[in-house]
Design a protein around this motif. Structure first.
Motif, PDB file in Angstrom:
ATOM      1  N   ILE A   3      23.839  38.857  47.884  1.00 28.16           N
ATOM      2  CA  ILE A   3      24.935  39.810  47.656  1.00 28.16           C
ATOM      3  C   ILE A   3      24.534  40.805  46.577  1.00 28.16           C
ATOM      4  CG2 ILE A   3      27.310  40.041  46.818  1.00 28.16           C
ATOM      5  CD1 ILE A   3      27.926  37.350  48.063  1.00 28.16           C
ATOM      6  N   ASP A   4      24.820  42.066  46.810  1.00 26.85           N
ATOM      7  CA  ASP A   4      24.592  43.100  45.803  1.00 26.85           C
ATOM      8  C   ASP A   4      25.587  42.887  44.661  1.00 26.85           C
ATOM      9  OD1 ASP A   4      24.219  45.311  44.268  1.00 26.85           O
ATOM     10  OD2 ASP A   4      24.488  46.780  45.865  1.00 26.85           O
ATOM     11  N   PRO A   5      25.115  42.621  43.442  1.00 31.05           N
ATOM     12  CA  PRO A   5      26.062  42.348  42.343  1.00 31.05           C
ATOM     13  C   PRO A   5      26.967  43.524  42.011  1.00 31.05           C
ATOM     14  CG  PRO A   5      23.826  42.608  41.506  1.00 31.05           C
ATOM     15  CD  PRO A   5      23.717  42.558  42.994  1.00 31.05           C
ATOM     16  N   GLY A  28      31.862  37.495  49.316  1.00 26.72           N
ATOM     17  CA  GLY A  28      31.093  38.016  50.437  1.00 26.72           C
ATOM     18  C   GLY A  28      30.451  39.340  50.100  1.00 26.72           C
ATOM     19  N   ALA A  29      29.480  39.731  50.937  1.00 31.28           N
ATOM     20  CA  ALA A  29      28.808  41.014  50.730  1.00 31.28           C
ATOM     21  C   ALA A  29      29.678  42.172  51.190  1.00 31.28           C
ATOM     22  CB  ALA A  29      27.481  41.022  51.472  1.00 31.28           C
ATOM     23  N   SER A  30      30.713  41.857  51.971  1.00 31.47           N
ATOM     24  CA  SER A  30      31.664  42.885  52.412  1.00 31.47           C
ATOM     25  C   SER A  30      33.056  42.285  52.362  1.00 31.47           C
ATOM     26  CB  SER A  30      31.326  43.353  53.830  1.00 31.47           C
ATOM     27  OG  SER A  30      31.512  42.294  54.761  1.00 31.47           O
ATOM     28  N   ALA A  31      34.073  43.141  52.437  1.00 31.21           N
ATOM     29  CA  ALA A  31      35.448  42.659  52.413  1.00 31.21           C
ATOM     30  C   ALA A  31      35.730  41.781  53.624  1.00 31.21           C
ATOM     31  CB  ALA A  31      36.407  43.850  52.365  1.00 31.21           C
ATOM     32  N   LYS A  32      35.185  42.162  54.768  1.00 32.78           N
ATOM     33  CA  LYS A  32      35.420  41.387  55.997  1.00 32.78           C
ATOM     34  C   LYS A  32      34.834  39.984  55.883  1.00 32.78           C
ATOM     35  CE  LYS A  32      34.886  41.666  61.018  1.00 32.78           C
ATOM     36  NZ  LYS A  32      34.537  40.266  61.167  1.00 32.78           N
ATOM     37  N   THR A  41      42.016  41.005  48.314  1.00 37.67           N
ATOM     38  CA  THR A  41      40.558  41.164  48.300  1.00 37.67           C
ATOM     39  C   THR A  41      40.213  42.213  47.253  1.00 37.67           C
ATOM     40  OG1 THR A  41      40.361  40.586  50.636  1.00 37.67           O
ATOM     41  CG2 THR A  41      38.502  41.767  49.626  1.00 37.67           C
ATOM     42  N   LYS A  42      39.300  41.862  46.365  1.00 36.68           N
ATOM     43  CA  LYS A  42      38.928  42.765  45.268  1.00 36.68           C
ATOM     44  C   LYS A  42      37.440  43.112  45.343  1.00 36.68           C
ATOM     45  CE  LYS A  42      42.392  40.878  42.106  1.00 36.68           C
ATOM     46  NZ  LYS A  42      42.604  40.211  40.786  1.00 36.68           N
ATOM     47  N   TYR A  43      37.153  44.300  44.893  1.00 35.46           N
ATOM     48  CA  TYR A  43      35.767  44.808  44.804  1.00 35.46           C
ATOM     49  C   TYR A  43      35.343  44.732  43.339  1.00 35.46           C
ATOM     50  CZ  TYR A  43      32.054  48.356  44.768  1.00 35.46           C
ATOM     51  OH  TYR A  43      30.881  49.035  44.589  1.00 35.46           O
ATOM     52  N   VAL A  44      34.310  43.941  43.030  1.00 31.25           N
ATOM     53  CA  VAL A  44      33.970  43.682  41.625  1.00 31.25           C
ATOM     54  C   VAL A  44      32.471  43.930  41.383  1.00 31.25           C
ATOM     55  CG1 VAL A  44      35.793  41.966  41.355  1.00 31.25           C
ATOM     56  CG2 VAL A  44      33.496  41.239  42.051  1.00 31.25           C
ATOM     57  N   ILE A  45      32.143  44.027  40.094  1.00 29.11           N
ATOM     58  CA  ILE A  45      30.752  44.089  39.635  1.00 29.11           C
ATOM     59  C   ILE A  45      30.455  42.783  38.896  1.00 29.11           C
ATOM     60  CG2 ILE A  45      29.126  45.257  38.107  1.00 29.11           C
ATOM     61  CD1 ILE A  45      30.653  47.840  38.617  1.00 29.11           C
ATOM     62  N   ASP A  46      29.437  42.082  39.345  1.00 28.85           N
ATOM     63  CA  ASP A  46      29.127  40.756  38.796  1.00 28.85           C
ATOM     64  C   ASP A  46      27.795  40.813  38.055  1.00 28.85           C
ATOM     65  OD1 ASP A  46      28.764  38.117  38.211  1.00 28.85           O
ATOM     66  OD2 ASP A  46      29.298  37.381  40.211  1.00 28.85           O
ATOM     67  N   GLU A  47      27.854  41.015  36.722  1.00 29.03           N
ATOM     68  CA  GLU A  47      26.642  41.067  35.915  1.00 29.03           C
ATOM     69  C   GLU A  47      25.949  39.706  35.859  1.00 29.03           C
ATOM     70  OE1 GLU A  47      25.116  43.528  34.766  1.00 29.03           O
ATOM     71  OE2 GLU A  47      26.582  45.153  34.933  1.00 29.03           O
ATOM     72  N   GLU A  48      26.731  38.628  35.916  1.00 33.57           N
ATOM     73  CA  GLU A  48      26.132  37.291  35.889  1.00 33.57           C
ATOM     74  C   GLU A  48      25.280  37.052  37.138  1.00 33.57           C
ATOM     75  OE1 GLU A  48      29.033  34.296  35.328  1.00 33.57           O
ATOM     76  OE2 GLU A  48      29.588  34.952  33.302  1.00 33.57           O
ATOM     77  N   LEU A  49      25.751  37.546  38.279  1.00 37.54           N
ATOM     78  CA  LEU A  49      24.979  37.408  39.506  1.00 37.54           C
ATOM     79  C   LEU A  49      23.680  38.213  39.403  1.00 37.54           C
ATOM     80  CD1 LEU A  49      24.588  36.482  42.403  1.00 37.54           C
ATOM     81  CD2 LEU A  49      26.012  38.405  43.161  1.00 37.54           C
ATOM     82  N   LYS A  50      23.766  39.403  38.804  1.00 35.65           N
ATOM     83  CA  LYS A  50      22.568  40.221  38.609  1.00 35.65           C
ATOM     84  C   LYS A  50      21.556  39.481  37.736  1.00 35.65           C
ATOM     85  CE  LYS A  50      19.972  43.922  38.553  1.00 35.65           C
ATOM     86  NZ  LYS A  50      19.201  44.329  39.745  1.00 35.65           N
ATOM     87  N   THR A  51      22.037  38.875  36.654  1.00 40.71           N
ATOM     88  CA  THR A  51      21.153  38.112  35.760  1.00 40.71           C
ATOM     89  C   THR A  51      20.540  36.917  36.500  1.00 40.71           C
ATOM     90  OG1 THR A  51      22.497  38.758  33.854  1.00 40.71           O
ATOM     91  CG2 THR A  51      21.053  36.850  33.585  1.00 40.71           C
TER      92      THR A  51
END
Length: 456
Positions: free
Chosen positions: A100-102, A188-192, A228-238
């Motif tokens: 998933i793109d963080p 998920g990588a998309s809302a769907k 359903t929310k669209y978020v930025i996950d810095e922990e996932l990036k790390t």
């Protein structure tokens, strides 16, 4: 540095050739010293009890055991690194979360409660029974159902049928909330993708509602909120960056371990200190001593020559006097001197008669018709006497006088004043450039011309 003081490699080589005796003595001394020292050391080691055949074998077996142990340790380390690398690469390839793109992550949250609970299911209600007894019981059964279900195969969504539970579990959480509520939280990588996964889990729970109702109380599931929310996950990036780094570090570690295994060499058995081994060792050190002596002697000779202020050849004599070269009268000399002269490219005649003839030709062309010609030399009698005598015979018939060691002979001043012209007679490798320049200055001060220089 003035041009006449410039020193080239051929000058140094010629100086080393001239000092061949000193160089050979130095080589011999160093060879004997180093060879003798090594012979003494080898004798002491040969007679040491620690170097007996039994002790040598004991040390060899210990070294061999360490070698085998180290090889086993490195092999186990390599296997562990390869297993870890395979596991992490598989996780990076199979994990849905790690793909998933963080900065484009979607989270779906479904919050639901239990409604229309059949209170008659609790036939015997004690006076102190909590009012939320049945809702809590129902919620606990749903949580146990979640823990025991085979999620990938039990879900209606066929996309997850072949996915291992450990990868799907990263995308789902079922937290219990206050007020007897349950929540389904999916990523998920998309809302769907997030909504479909959350809906499939809710549908699974709803499909088991009757079974749970029979064991506790009939009820219905009521969705209180779905978002359903669209978020930025810095922990996932790390986490992604950390995984990539761990994989690269493991690859580097595997290469290092393989190199260590390749570099691991089996210990060699000591040869011991036999007579043959001792002789070989001493011979080796004799050769090293001779080489060291050669280097040191050549270095000292070159240093001496650099600071000795000697005229290296007839070309430097010519430049230092500032007058043309009139020839060379070199008496018989040893082979080393002849070799040095050849290295320097000296202008020299093999036949003494030819040398004398050349000097006479120069004298006829340049000597004055009247007055005396003074033969000057900075060298003493012991070095220039033989050469000066041969030169006198070559100039027979000319009015010439000679003065040796002219810088220190009080007669030189008067001889310079009385002569019509001067000719320098010097020896390459012996005459000092400073002395030649000082003597030339005296001749110039007396306003007498310098016709040239003759090498002896």
């Amino acid at each position: 540095m003035e041009m006449e003081n410039m020193i080239g490699l051929t000058d140094l080589l010629a100086a080393a050739i001239r000092a061949w005796k000193q160089i050979c003595v130095t080589m011999l001394v160093f060879a004997l010293l180093l060879g003798g020292y090594q012979g003494y050391r080898q004798y002491k080691l040969a007679t040491d009890p620690e170097n007996s055949p039994e002790k040598i074998e004991e040390r060899y077996q210990a070294a061999l055991e360490d070698y085998e142990k180290r090889g086993e340790e490195l092999q186990k380390k390599l296997e562990g690194q390869e297993e870890s690398l395979a596991s992490k690469e598989e996780y990076r390839e199979e994990s849905l979360l790690i793909k998933i793109d963080p900065y484009n992550k979607y989270i779906t949250n479904i919050v639901f409660s239990f409604s229309n609970i059949d209170e008659s299911a609790q036939l015997f209600r004690y006076p102190n029974t909590a009012a939320d007894y049945l809702p809590k019981k129902i919620r606990s059964q749903y949580l146990e159902l979640w823990k025991s279900m085979d999620v990938p195969r039990d879900l209606a969504d066929g996309r997850y049928a072949d996915l291992e539970w450990k990868y799907l579990n990263e995308l789902i959480s079922i937290p219990a909330l206050e007020g007897e509520l349950l929540s389904i939280r999916t990523m998920g990588a998309s809302a769907k993708d997030a909504e479909d996964l959350a809906g499939a889990i809710f549908a699974y729970f709803d499909g088991h509602r009757d079974a749970i109702g029979r064991s506790s109380a009939a009820h219905e599931l009521s969705i209180l909120n779905q978002s359903t929310k669209y978020v930025i996950d810095e922990e996932l990036k790390t986490k992604q960056e950390s995984l990539d780094k761990e994989i690269e570090d493991l690859k580097t570690g595997i290469e290092d371990t393989k190199q260590s295994i390749e570099d691991l060499t089996e210990p060699e058995r000591e040869d011991g200190y036999s007579v043959t081994a001792i002789v070989k060792s001493v011979a080796k050190y004799v050769a090293l001593g001779a080489a060291g002596g050669l280097f040191l002697a050549c270095f000292l000779v070159c240093c001496w020559w650099i600071f000795a202020d000697r005229a290296a050849n007839s070309f430097q004599l010519e430049r230092s006097v500032g007058a043309p070269f009139l020839g060379a009268m070199k008496p018989s000399c040893p082979p080393a001197e002849r070799l040095a002269a050849a290295v320097m490219g000296e202008r020299r005649w093999r036949d003494p008669e030819q040398a004398s003839a050349y000097i006479r030709e120069q004298a006829e062309a340049g000597f004055p018709k009247e007055g005396k010609v003074l033969l000057l030399s900075t060298l003493p009698e012991g070095k220039a006497g033989a050469g000066m005598a041969g030169l006198a015979s070559a100039l027979e018939g000319y009015a010439v006088t000679s003065v040796l060691d002219a810088l220190h002979d009080p007669k030189a001043v008067k001889a310079i004043q009385d002569c019509a012209a001067a000719v320098f007679v010097e020896m390459a490798g012996q005459s000092r450039l400073t002395d030649i320049r000082d003597l030339a200055a005296q001749v110039e001060g007396a306003k007498r011309p310098v016709l040239g220089v003759i090498a002896i």
